[in-house]
Write a protein that holds these residues in place. Structure first.
Motif, PDB file in Angstrom:
ATOM      1  N   SER A  27       0.823 -12.981  17.000  1.00  0.00           N
ATOM      2  CA  SER A  27       0.756 -14.280  16.366  1.00  0.00           C
ATOM      3  C   SER A  27       0.149 -14.128  14.978  1.00  0.00           C
ATOM      4  CB  SER A  27      -0.094 -15.210  17.216  1.00  0.00           C
ATOM      5  OG  SER A  27      -0.303 -16.422  16.563  1.00  0.00           O
ATOM      6  N   TYR A  28       0.568 -14.991  14.058  1.00  0.00           N
ATOM      7  CA  TYR A  28       0.023 -14.929  12.703  1.00  0.00           C
ATOM      8  C   TYR A  28      -1.463 -15.275  12.688  1.00  0.00           C
ATOM      9  CZ  TYR A  28       0.357 -20.001  12.732  1.00  0.00           C
ATOM     10  OH  TYR A  28       0.206 -21.318  13.041  1.00  0.00           O
ATOM     11  N   THR A  29      -1.952 -16.002  13.700  1.00  0.00           N
ATOM     12  CA  THR A  29      -3.364 -16.395  13.702  1.00  0.00           C
ATOM     13  C   THR A  29      -4.288 -15.213  13.957  1.00  0.00           C
ATOM     14  OG1 THR A  29      -3.236 -16.981  16.044  1.00  0.00           O
ATOM     15  CG2 THR A  29      -2.874 -18.740  14.435  1.00  0.00           C
ATOM     16  N   LYS A  30      -3.771 -14.149  14.520  1.00  0.00           N
ATOM     17  CA  LYS A  30      -4.617 -12.988  14.804  1.00  0.00           C
ATOM     18  C   LYS A  30      -4.952 -12.194  13.542  1.00  0.00           C
ATOM     19  CE  LYS A  30      -3.105 -12.219  19.511  1.00  0.00           C
ATOM     20  NZ  LYS A  30      -2.468 -11.283  20.428  1.00  0.00           N
ATOM     21  N   ASP A  31      -4.035 -12.168  12.589  1.00  0.00           N
ATOM     22  CA  ASP A  31      -4.260 -11.310  11.424  1.00  0.00           C
ATOM     23  C   ASP A  31      -4.238 -12.061  10.098  1.00  0.00           C
ATOM     24  OD1 ASP A  31      -1.598 -11.887  11.374  1.00  0.00           O
ATOM     25  OD2 ASP A  31      -0.914  -9.842  11.079  1.00  0.00           O
ATOM     26  N   SER A  32      -4.374 -13.400  10.129  1.00  0.00           N
ATOM     27  CA  SER A  32      -4.405 -14.122   8.869  1.00  0.00           C
ATOM     28  C   SER A  32      -5.379 -15.294   8.935  1.00  0.00           C
ATOM     29  CB  SER A  32      -3.004 -14.633   8.505  1.00  0.00           C
ATOM     30  OG  SER A  32      -2.593 -15.621   9.413  1.00  0.00           O
ATOM     31  N   ILE A 101      -3.437 -16.435   4.187  1.00  0.00           N
ATOM     32  CA  ILE A 101      -3.643 -15.109   3.596  1.00  0.00           C
ATOM     33  C   ILE A 101      -4.037 -14.135   4.700  1.00  0.00           C
ATOM     34  CG2 ILE A 101      -6.038 -15.659   3.007  1.00  0.00           C
ATOM     35  CD1 ILE A 101      -5.710 -13.906   0.503  1.00  0.00           C
ATOM     36  N   ALA A 102      -3.546 -12.916   4.605  1.00  0.00           N
ATOM     37  CA  ALA A 102      -3.890 -11.890   5.578  1.00  0.00           C
ATOM     38  C   ALA A 102      -5.372 -11.539   5.448  1.00  0.00           C
ATOM     39  CB  ALA A 102      -3.036 -10.642   5.371  1.00  0.00           C
ATOM     40  N   LYS A 103      -6.006 -11.274   6.573  1.00  0.00           N
ATOM     41  CA  LYS A 103      -7.435 -10.943   6.565  1.00  0.00           C
ATOM     42  C   LYS A 103      -7.706  -9.717   5.699  1.00  0.00           C
ATOM     43  CE  LYS A 103      -8.501 -12.917  11.057  1.00  0.00           C
ATOM     44  NZ  LYS A 103      -8.895 -12.662  12.444  1.00  0.00           N
ATOM     45  N   LYS A 104      -6.793  -8.770   5.740  1.00  0.00           N
ATOM     46  CA  LYS A 104      -6.937  -7.547   4.940  1.00  0.00           C
ATOM     47  C   LYS A 104      -6.907  -7.876   3.448  1.00  0.00           C
ATOM     48  CE  LYS A 104      -4.107  -3.565   4.066  1.00  0.00           C
ATOM     49  NZ  LYS A 104      -2.931  -2.832   4.463  1.00  0.00           N
ATOM     50  N   ASP A 105      -5.975  -8.737   3.043  1.00  0.00           N
ATOM     51  CA  ASP A 105      -5.873  -9.126   1.632  1.00  0.00           C
ATOM     52  C   ASP A 105      -7.067  -9.982   1.213  1.00  0.00           C
ATOM     53  OD1 ASP A 105      -3.473  -7.773   1.447  1.00  0.00           O
ATOM     54  OD2 ASP A 105      -2.271  -9.567   1.849  1.00  0.00           O
ATOM     55  N   PHE A 106      -7.538 -10.833   2.113  1.00  0.00           N
ATOM     56  CA  PHE A 106      -8.691 -11.666   1.810  1.00  0.00           C
ATOM     57  C   PHE A 106      -9.939 -10.815   1.584  1.00  0.00           C
ATOM     58  CE2 PHE A 106     -12.382 -14.170   3.192  1.00  0.00           C
ATOM     59  CZ  PHE A 106     -12.296 -15.216   2.305  1.00  0.00           C
ATOM     60  N   ALA A 107     -10.095  -9.764   2.373  1.00  0.00           N
ATOM     61  CA  ALA A 107     -11.254  -8.887   2.236  1.00  0.00           C
ATOM     62  C   ALA A 107     -11.237  -8.126   0.899  1.00  0.00           C
ATOM     63  CB  ALA A 107     -11.313  -7.902   3.394  1.00  0.00           C
ATOM     64  N   GLU A 108     -10.062  -7.955   0.325  1.00  0.00           N
ATOM     65  CA  GLU A 108      -9.946  -7.226  -0.941  1.00  0.00           C
ATOM     66  C   GLU A 108     -10.266  -8.100  -2.158  1.00  0.00           C
ATOM     67  OE1 GLU A 108      -6.107  -5.434  -1.054  1.00  0.00           O
ATOM     68  OE2 GLU A 108      -6.536  -4.123   0.641  1.00  0.00           O
ATOM     69  N   ILE A 109     -10.468  -9.389  -1.966  1.00  0.00           N
ATOM     70  CA  ILE A 109     -10.836 -10.278  -3.085  1.00  0.00           C
ATOM     71  C   ILE A 109     -12.334 -10.121  -3.304  1.00  0.00           C
ATOM     72  CG2 ILE A 109     -10.939 -12.639  -3.953  1.00  0.00           C
ATOM     73  CD1 ILE A 109      -8.628 -13.315  -2.093  1.00  0.00           C
TER      74      ILE A 109
END
Length: 112
Positions: A27-32, A101-109
């Motif tokens: 699901s998209y909710t797991k990784d975004s 936004i993906a959690k990975k991309d959010f962490a890179e901000i």
């Protein structure tokens, strides 16, 4: 008899493939993350006068992340400005903008 067995082998294989795709789907909710922001479009004489960011609703964001997300919300509001359901002749239109936004991309901000 062999046609009967082959038919059930194909059906069984199709069912197994179908269930394996269901089990591996995420699901998209797991990784975004979904972040809500409010913007305001001010119209004068049927033209956009100004676009303002009112608020970014994010409990776990830093000030810098809120700033970046706010800029994206303003950009998306700019793209929505000509939509007939958002247009006004005179006045102000408030919009709720949802940004996923993906959690990975959010962490890179991060602020450099």
């Amino acid at each position: 008899m062999s046609v009967f067995v082959w038919k059930y082998k194909y059906i069984l294989t199709a069912i197994l493939c179908f269930y394996s795709t269901l089990l591996s789907a995420q699901s998209y909710t797991k990784d975004s993350l979904q972040i809500k922001s409010y913007t305001l479009i001010e119209y004068r004489n049927n033209e956009v006068k100004e676009i303002k960011l009112l608020k970014v609703l994010c409990d776990y964001c830093t000030d810098y992340q809120k700033q970046i997300i706010g800029e994206e919300a303003k950009r998306r509001t700019f793209l929505e400005r000509l939509d007939p359901k958002n247009r006004l002749k005179e006045g102000q239109k408030k919009l709720a903008i949802y940004i996923r936004i993906a959690k990975k991309d959010f962490a890179e901000i991060k602020e450099h």
